[in-house]
Write a protein that holds these residues in place. Structure first.
Motif, mmCIF file in Angstrom:
data_model
loop_
_atom_site.group_PDB
_atom_site.id
_atom_site.type_symbol
_atom_site.label_atom_id
_atom_site.label_comp_id
_atom_site.label_asym_id
_atom_site.label_seq_id
_atom_site.Cartn_x
_atom_site.Cartn_y
_atom_site.Cartn_z
ATOM 1 N N GLN A 1 0.833 -1.209 0.000
ATOM 2 C CA GLN A 1 0.000 0.000 0.000
ATOM 3 C C GLN A 1 0.863 1.253 0.000
ATOM 4 O O GLN A 1 0.565 2.227 -0.691
ATOM 5 N N PHE A 2 1.944 1.224 0.771
ATOM 6 C CA PHE A 2 2.846 2.372 0.821
ATOM 7 C C PHE A 2 3.477 2.632 -0.553
ATOM 8 O O PHE A 2 3.482 3.759 -1.045
ATOM 9 N N VAL A 3 3.990 1.587 -1.190
ATOM 10 C CA VAL A 3 4.625 1.741 -2.502
ATOM 11 C C VAL A 3 3.610 2.203 -3.546
ATOM 12 O O VAL A 3 3.912 3.049 -4.385
ATOM 13 N N ARG A 4 2.405 1.682 -3.482
ATOM 14 C CA ARG A 4 1.358 2.129 -4.410
ATOM 15 C C ARG A 4 1.091 3.617 -4.244
ATOM 16 O O ARG A 4 0.965 4.354 -5.219
ATOM 17 N N LYS A 5 1.001 4.052 -3.001
ATOM 18 C CA LYS A 5 0.704 5.457 -2.732
ATOM 19 C C LYS A 5 1.837 6.360 -3.206
ATOM 20 O O LYS A 5 1.605 7.356 -3.888
ATOM 21 N N VAL A 6 3.060 6.001 -2.851
ATOM 22 C CA VAL A 6 4.213 6.827 -3.189
ATOM 23 C C VAL A 6 4.448 6.869 -4.702
ATOM 24 O O VAL A 6 4.740 7.920 -5.268
ATOM 25 N N SER A 7 4.308 5.713 -5.362
ATOM 26 C CA SER A 7 4.588 5.647 -6.800
ATOM 27 C C SER A 7 3.438 6.180 -7.646
ATOM 28 O O SER A 7 3.653 6.590 -8.785
ATOM 29 N N GLY A 8 2.238 6.145 -7.104
ATOM 30 C CA GLY A 8 1.074 6.556 -7.877
ATOM 31 C C GLY A 8 0.549 5.465 -8.802
ATOM 32 O O GLY A 8 -0.341 5.707 -9.596
ATOM 33 N N PHE A 9 1.103 4.255 -8.673
ATOM 34 C CA PHE A 9 0.668 3.122 -9.498
ATOM 35 C C PHE A 9 0.032 2.055 -8.635
ATOM 36 O O PHE A 9 0.619 1.615 -7.663
ATOM 37 N N ARG A 10 -1.155 1.624 -9.015
ATOM 38 C CA ARG A 10 -1.767 0.487 -8.335
ATOM 39 C C ARG A 10 -1.050 -0.786 -8.749
ATOM 40 O O ARG A 10 -0.774 -1.661 -7.951
ATOM 41 N N ALA A 11 -0.773 -0.891 -10.027
ATOM 42 C CA ALA A 11 -0.002 -2.007 -10.584
ATOM 43 C C ALA A 11 0.955 -1.400 -11.607
ATOM 44 O O ALA A 11 0.508 -0.715 -12.525
ATOM 45 N N PRO A 12 2.230 -1.623 -11.466
ATOM 46 C CA PRO A 12 3.194 -1.004 -12.373
ATOM 47 C C PRO A 12 3.197 -1.665 -13.748
ATOM 48 O O PRO A 12 2.813 -2.827 -13.890
ATOM 49 N N ALA A 13 3.644 -0.920 -14.729
ATOM 50 C CA ALA A 13 3.855 -1.473 -16.062
ATOM 51 C C ALA A 13 4.996 -2.486 -15.980
ATOM 52 O O ALA A 13 5.796 -2.465 -15.038
ATOM 53 N N ALA A 14 5.068 -3.344 -16.962
ATOM 54 C CA ALA A 14 6.086 -4.403 -16.971
ATOM 55 C C ALA A 14 7.495 -3.848 -16.792
ATOM 56 O O ALA A 14 8.308 -4.429 -16.063
ATOM 57 N N HIS A 15 7.790 -2.714 -17.393
ATOM 58 C CA HIS A 15 9.141 -2.161 -17.302
ATOM 59 C C HIS A 15 9.449 -1.568 -15.921
ATOM 60 O O HIS A 15 10.598 -1.276 -15.624
ATOM 61 N N ARG B 1 8.072 -3.181 -13.062
ATOM 62 C CA ARG B 1 7.724 -4.250 -12.110
ATOM 63 C C ARG B 1 8.878 -4.583 -11.162
ATOM 64 O O ARG B 1 8.681 -4.715 -9.958
ATOM 65 N N GLU B 2 10.082 -4.721 -11.674
ATOM 66 C CA GLU B 2 11.218 -5.119 -10.846
ATOM 67 C C GLU B 2 11.497 -4.103 -9.737
ATOM 68 O O GLU B 2 11.642 -4.464 -8.568
ATOM 69 N N ALA C 1 11.065 -2.477 -4.100
ATOM 70 C CA ALA C 1 10.694 -1.490 -3.081
ATOM 71 C C ALA C 1 9.762 -2.109 -2.040
ATOM 72 O O ALA C 1 9.932 -1.886 -0.833
ATOM 73 N N VAL C 2 8.795 -2.891 -2.486
ATOM 74 C CA VAL C 2 7.887 -3.560 -1.541
ATOM 75 C C VAL C 2 8.690 -4.473 -0.618
ATOM 76 O O VAL C 2 8.491 -4.467 0.602
ATOM 77 N N ASP C 3 9.618 -5.258 -1.180
ATOM 78 C CA ASP C 3 10.434 -6.165 -0.370
ATOM 79 C C ASP C 3 11.256 -5.403 0.658
ATOM 80 O O ASP C 3 11.335 -5.800 1.826
#
Length: 74
Positions: free
Chosen positions: A28-42, A44-45, A50-52
């Protein structure tokens, strides 16, 4: 900041936070900070890394916290 991230330490959470609880908060934190609910394939890594990293930091934080009265949270 992000209302869907819940407090993960006792006494708010009656038992010890699980790895799943910690990872969900990190996601949830990474989604909020990045502005992406699910990142594009490029992206993803870096998104997953960041989540880890945030999950690992959160686990260390919870492990080291002391609740008033000297009771450790883990």
């Amino acid at each position: 900041m992000c209302r869907s991230i819940k407090t993960l330490r006792p006494p708010v959470l009656p038992e010890e936070a699980t790895e799943e609880d910690i990872r969900a908060a990190a996601l949830q934190f990474v989604r909020k900070v990045s502005g992406f609910r699910a990142p594009a394939a490029h992206n993803r890594e870096v998104f997953d890394r960041a989540v880890d990293e945030i999950a690992a930091s959160t686990a260390r934080l919870l492990d080291g916290l002391e609740v008033r009265g000297g009771v450790r949270t883990s």
